[in-house]
Structure formats: C-alpha cells, structure tokens
Design an enzyme around this catalytic site. Structure first.
Site, mmCIF file in Angstrom:
data_model
loop_
_atom_site.group_PDB
_atom_site.id
_atom_site.type_symbol
_atom_site.label_atom_id
_atom_site.label_comp_id
_atom_site.label_asym_id
_atom_site.label_seq_id
_atom_site.Cartn_x
_atom_site.Cartn_y
_atom_site.Cartn_z
ATOM 1 N N HIS A 206 0.789 -1.238 0.000
ATOM 2 C CA HIS A 206 0.000 0.000 0.000
ATOM 3 C C HIS A 206 0.823 1.291 0.000
ATOM 4 O O HIS A 206 0.255 2.374 -0.018
ATOM 5 C CB HIS A 206 -0.975 0.021 1.188
ATOM 6 C CG HIS A 206 -0.312 0.244 2.517
ATOM 7 N ND1 HIS A 206 0.195 -0.780 3.274
ATOM 8 C CD2 HIS A 206 -0.064 1.378 3.229
ATOM 9 C CE1 HIS A 206 0.713 -0.303 4.391
ATOM 10 N NE2 HIS A 206 0.573 1.015 4.392
HETATM 11 C C1 UD1 Z 1 -2.168 5.607 5.722
HETATM 12 C C2 UD1 Z 1 -0.868 6.145 6.300
HETATM 13 C C3 UD1 Z 1 0.203 5.072 6.205
HETATM 14 C C4 UD1 Z 1 -0.252 3.788 6.838
HETATM 15 C C5 UD1 Z 1 -1.587 3.347 6.259
HETATM 16 C C6 UD1 Z 1 -2.089 2.148 7.013
HETATM 17 C C7 UD1 Z 1 -0.446 8.563 6.062
HETATM 18 C C8 UD1 Z 1 0.349 9.583 5.343
HETATM 19 N N1 UD1 Z 1 -0.402 7.316 5.573
HETATM 20 O O1 UD1 Z 1 -1.950 5.363 4.349
HETATM 21 O O2 UD1 Z 1 1.365 5.530 6.879
HETATM 22 O O3 UD1 Z 1 0.725 2.803 6.593
HETATM 23 O O4 UD1 Z 1 -2.543 4.415 6.395
HETATM 24 O O5 UD1 Z 1 -3.025 1.417 6.281
HETATM 25 O O6 UD1 Z 1 -1.078 8.868 7.035
HETATM 26 N N2 UD1 Z 1 -9.351 4.749 1.437
HETATM 27 C C9 UD1 Z 1 -10.581 4.145 1.361
HETATM 28 N N3 UD1 Z 1 -11.176 3.767 2.544
HETATM 29 C C10 UD1 Z 1 -10.628 3.990 3.754
HETATM 30 C C11 UD1 Z 1 -9.369 4.620 3.820
HETATM 31 C C12 UD1 Z 1 -8.745 4.994 2.644
HETATM 32 O O7 UD1 Z 1 -11.119 3.912 0.291
HETATM 33 O O8 UD1 Z 1 -11.233 3.610 4.776
HETATM 34 C C13 UD1 Z 1 -8.656 5.081 0.177
HETATM 35 C C14 UD1 Z 1 -8.936 6.502 -0.337
HETATM 36 O O9 UD1 Z 1 -8.975 6.442 -1.740
HETATM 37 C C15 UD1 Z 1 -7.687 7.256 0.102
HETATM 38 C C16 UD1 Z 1 -6.612 6.195 0.016
HETATM 39 O O10 UD1 Z 1 -7.250 4.983 0.382
HETATM 40 O O11 UD1 Z 1 -7.430 8.353 -0.717
HETATM 41 C C17 UD1 Z 1 -5.433 6.453 0.930
HETATM 42 O O12 UD1 Z 1 -5.850 6.644 2.284
HETATM 43 P P1 UD1 Z 1 -4.946 7.529 3.286
HETATM 44 O O13 UD1 Z 1 -5.496 7.439 4.658
HETATM 45 O O14 UD1 Z 1 -4.721 8.878 2.730
HETATM 46 O O15 UD1 Z 1 -3.537 6.829 3.233
HETATM 47 P P2 UD1 Z 1 -3.165 5.300 3.340
HETATM 48 O O16 UD1 Z 1 -2.586 4.874 2.041
HETATM 49 O O17 UD1 Z 1 -4.304 4.543 3.896
HETATM 50 N N1 UDP Z 2 -4.062 -5.916 8.836
HETATM 51 C C1 UDP Z 2 -5.359 -6.434 8.845
HETATM 52 N N2 UDP Z 2 -5.937 -6.765 7.661
HETATM 53 C C2 UDP Z 2 -5.305 -6.636 6.457
HETATM 54 C C3 UDP Z 2 -3.982 -6.100 6.457
HETATM 55 C C4 UDP Z 2 -3.401 -5.740 7.657
HETATM 56 O O1 UDP Z 2 -5.950 -6.590 9.918
HETATM 57 O O2 UDP Z 2 -5.890 -6.962 5.420
HETATM 58 C C5 UDP Z 2 -3.435 -5.519 10.118
HETATM 59 C C6 UDP Z 2 -2.093 -6.159 10.404
HETATM 60 O O3 UDP Z 2 -2.250 -7.376 11.097
HETATM 61 C C7 UDP Z 2 -1.404 -5.096 11.242
HETATM 62 C C8 UDP Z 2 -1.948 -3.791 10.702
HETATM 63 O O4 UDP Z 2 -3.154 -4.124 10.037
HETATM 64 O O5 UDP Z 2 -1.779 -5.221 12.607
HETATM 65 C C9 UDP Z 2 -0.962 -3.163 9.733
HETATM 66 O O6 UDP Z 2 -1.571 -2.100 9.067
HETATM 67 P P1 UDP Z 2 -1.046 -1.513 7.695
HETATM 68 O O7 UDP Z 2 -0.190 -2.510 6.988
HETATM 69 O O8 UDP Z 2 -2.225 -0.987 6.983
HETATM 70 O O9 UDP Z 2 -0.207 -0.235 8.172
HETATM 71 P P2 UDP Z 2 1.341 -0.006 8.543
HETATM 72 O O10 UDP Z 2 1.697 -0.933 9.635
HETATM 73 O O11 UDP Z 2 2.126 -0.180 7.303
HETATM 74 O O12 UDP Z 2 1.361 1.442 8.958
#
Ligand code: UD1
Ligand code: UDP
Length: 368
Positions: A206
């Site tokens: 991601h």
């Molecule tokens: C965010 C964090 C990242 C973390 C990740 C965990 C920042 C800068 N990034 O990235 O560090 O590793 O969360 O998963 O804070 N979206 C949906 N539904 C949701 C949430 C997001 O559809 O519930 C989609 C939207 O199109 C959005 C995109 O995902 O624009 C990205 O979401 P965003 O929260 O901006 O960043 P992440 O990639 O989730």
């Molecule tokens: N996780 C989950 N379902 C998924 C992918 C990840 O429950 O499909 C959990 C995973 O076990 C961990 C956390 O989400 O506890 C990690 O989140 P993510 O990879 O989104 O964020 P990051 O750690 O990179 O910030």
C-alpha cells in the site's frame, strides 16, 4: 488523570487497543476519551478493529476522510482543536506515524497540552516517505516518547531529544497479537480461500512509492509468475484497489480479496508459507510469529526485524518478487507451527501497555 487518545488508521487501532485497556485496569479513576479522526473509515479498515479488539466506541468522530496530506492534516487540526480547548485533558496520546498522528500532536502542543507519542523513535532515514516526516515532527514536539526497540532510543538521541523524555516500554502491536492468540491460532482463515497452511504467499502492498506509479503493475506481473509455484492471497488495501481498478490481468492462483479483519489477517499471517509486504506493522508481526517476510522497500524503520533474520529487504524492485519461492525453499522452513520461531526482540512480550500504564500511574495524575 484525563487522557485523550487520538486514532485514525488501521494500525493505530491495533497499537492503541491494549493501552486503552491497560490504563482502564491500572488507573480506574482515569478518564479516557477516544477521538477517531476518520482517516480510515471503511468498515474493514476501521469498525471491525474496534469490535475484534474490544476497543470502546469512539467518543468523538472527526470524519476527516481522505484527501491530500495538507487537507487531511488540516482537517484533523481544525476539528480536534475545539474538543481539546473544551476538554483541557492532562495528556493527549498519539500512536504511530500517520497524518492523524502529527496533526493531533501539533494541535495539542500549541494548546500547551502534554503529548505522548506511542511507537516513537522509528526512522527509515528516507524523507520522501510521508511517515518519516510525521515521525520526526511528532517526536520533536512530544513530551513523552514510548519506544519499542533500542535503536529508537539512539535515533532520538541523534536528533538531540533528551533521553529523559524516552521510555523503552516494548511493542503494543505485539500486545494485541499476544492477547488474541487463542482466537486467531485455531481460525484457519486460509481454508476459506481453499488454501492449506504453509503453502501460500500472503501479500499486502500500500505504500505510495510502490502503488501510486507503474511499479504496481510490475509487481502484479511478478506475482502472476510466482503464483504458478505458490498460490498467492492478496488482501488489497483501498489505496491499491483504487489504483488497480480492473486494470491488471490476474493469473488463476493470484487471489485479490478485500482487506481482512484483524483476527482473520493474523490467522492468514501465522499460517502463511511467506509474506510479501511494504507494511510497517506486518514486518513486526511476522517477526514475532517467525514467518518469513519479504519487504518490497529500499529501507525499513524496523531494522530489528532484519537483524532477527525473519525479514528480507528486497528493495523497491518488483522483479525480485520472483526470487521468493527459491529463498523460502532454501530456508528449509518446516510447515507453519512446527519450527520454533526465533526469540522476539526485547520487550515484545505482550506487556508493553502495562508498562506504560505503570509509568502513568507512577506520575499519579500530576503534571506530565
Ligand atoms: C495511511 C498512512 C500510512 C499507513 C496506512 C495504514 C499517512 C500519510 N499514511 O496510508 O502511513 O501505513 O494508512 O493502512 O497517514 N481509502 C478508502 N477507505 C478507507 C481509507 C482509505 O477507500 O477507509 C482510500 C482513499 O482512496 C484514500 C486512500 O485509500 O485516498 C489512501 O488513504 P490515506 O489514509 O490517505 O492513506 P493510506 O494509504 O491509507
Ligand atoms: N491488517 C489487517 N488486515 C489486512 C492487512 C493488515 O488486519 O488486510 C493488520 C495487520 O495485522 C497489522 C496492521 O493491520 O496489525 C498493519 O496495518 P497496515 O499494513 O495498513 O499499516 P502499517 O503498519 O504499514 O502502517
């Protein structure tokens, strides 16, 4: 002591659940308020974690949703500020390194409210990562820094942060995993996808550096190739789903599915033959579980997982995905659960949140 916890994303919920519970047990008179920024909002990215981890429903929903970095950060600040002005808590707790983290820390510190940063001191030394900027800023302005590994303390020292602000408490993400072992170990979630324990590659990707450009399609091509040797299960993050949007050809044994619930995901991780990821938290969980992890990034803020030997840094190079079956075979790893996992890093033992609650209780609610 009156504490406001600000959470916004999937990994935040996993890190904070044990802390909220431990404070409730250790300091029954403490008043805890949970603020959900709404950075993540899909049921499978948010609500399911509250249910499975037993976190009380948020007291406030800021509903900031998706947007650019500036929009997301600004909305959290604008919507959190009036709550903090009215509430004037003794402490604001922020976890991890997401936009909600830095936004909440900035809001609180400008109101002269003490801030505690959970999972402080991690550094990838790569300032092109949005999370690295969030970590540096949050650590500089926080009053209390709870760290989960020794290298984090060195990183903070190198940035001139006084040692007395940092407390080596352990890893609350591992606390959550340990607390739910009895529930996820027997689950066998892989069978729902027709997969056998130990046989498959579990994938999550991601990070913008990978998924927001053409490298994502190179990764899919490499996964198609690997899937002829090893079936692949890929629970797709919504950012990645939006980018793929039906534009990729998928081989028969490459299964793209919705994000998994936390219990289901831990089960899939524990039973995987190997994991390919660019997640931070998953590098840690696989280390604890002793499952081979391949990280598709040029760097990691979790070098302890590399030192342990469970995590291989492949580089931001999708072509290297095709090496995974060969490396896994050469590691001669027995089927999941048979080989003993390596000893986890110090204080990744399921008791980190209790240590934090003890520290807070020792301050007796006086100024922090
Ligand atoms: C965010 C964090 C990242 C973390 C990740 C965990 C920042 C800068 N990034 O990235 O560090 O590793 O969360 O998963 O804070 N979206 C949906 N539904 C949701 C949430 C997001 O559809 O519930 C989609 C939207 O199109 C959005 C995109 O995902 O624009 C990205 O979401 P965003 O929260 O901006 O960043 P992440 O990639 O989730
Ligand atoms: N996780 C989950 N379902 C998924 C992918 C990840 O429950 O499909 C959990 C995973 O076990 C961990 C956390 O989400 O506890 C990690 O989140 P993510 O990879 O989104 O964020 P990051 O750690 O990179 O910030």
């Amino acid at each position: 002591m009156r504490i406001v916890h600000v959470l916004g994303t999937r990994p935040n919920f996993v890190k904070m659940a044990p802390l909220i519970a431990a404070i409730g047990r250790r300091m029954p008179d403490a008043e805890q308020t949970i603020v959900h920024t709404g950075q993540h909002y899909d049921r499978l990215m948010s609500e399911i974690f509250f249910e499975q981890l037993g976190v009380p429903a948020p007291d406030h929903m800021l509903e900031v949703g998706s947007g650019s970095h500036a929009q997301q950060t600004a909305k959290v600040m604008e919507r959190l500020e009036p709550l903090l002005v009215e509430d004037r808590p003794d402490l604001v707790v922020v976890p991890g390194d997401v936009n909600s983290t830095v936004a909440a820390a900035l809001t609180a510190v400008k109101l002269d409210i003490p801030v505690a940063h959970l999972e402080s001191g991690l550094r990838s030394h790569d300032r092109t990562m949005p999370e690295e900027i969030n970590r540096i800023v949050t650590d500089q302005i926080s009053d209390i820094l709870w760290v989960h590994s020794e290298e984090a303390i060195r990183n903070l020292e190198l940035e001139g942060i006084p040692a007395e602000r940092a407390h080596f408490v352990g890893n609350t993400m591992i606390d959550s995993l340990v607390a739910l072992q009895d529930r996820f170990r027997p689950l066998g979630a892989c069978r729902e996808f027709g997969l056998e324990p130990g046989s498959y590659l579990l994938v999550t990707l991601h990070r913008p550096a990978l998924v927001d450009g053409p490298l994502l399609f190179d990764a899919i091509a490499a996964l198609n190739q690997v899937s002829t040797e090893m079936p692949i299960l890929f629970p797709v993050h919504p950012r990645t789903r939006a980018r793929l949007a039906g534009n990729a050809e998928l081989a028969e044994n490459l299964h793209l599915v919705d994000p998994a619930g936390y219990l289901e995901f831990l089960s899939l991780e524990a039973d995987a033959g190997a994991v390919l990821t660019d997640s931070g938290g998953i590098q840690e969980e696989t280390s604890y579980l002793g499952v081979p992890c391949f990280t598709l990034r040029d760097n990691t803020e979790r070098p302890v997982t590399i030192e342990l030997g469970t995590n291989v840094l492949l580089g931001l190079d999708p072509a290297r995905i095709t090496e995974i079956p060969v490396i896994v075979a050469s590691q001669e790893r027995a089927v999941a659960g048979v080989s003993a996992p390596p000893e986890p890093p110090p204080l990744w033992d399921g008791h980190a949140a209790e240590r934090i609650a003890d520290l807070l209780a020792a301050q007796g609610g006086s100024s922090v």
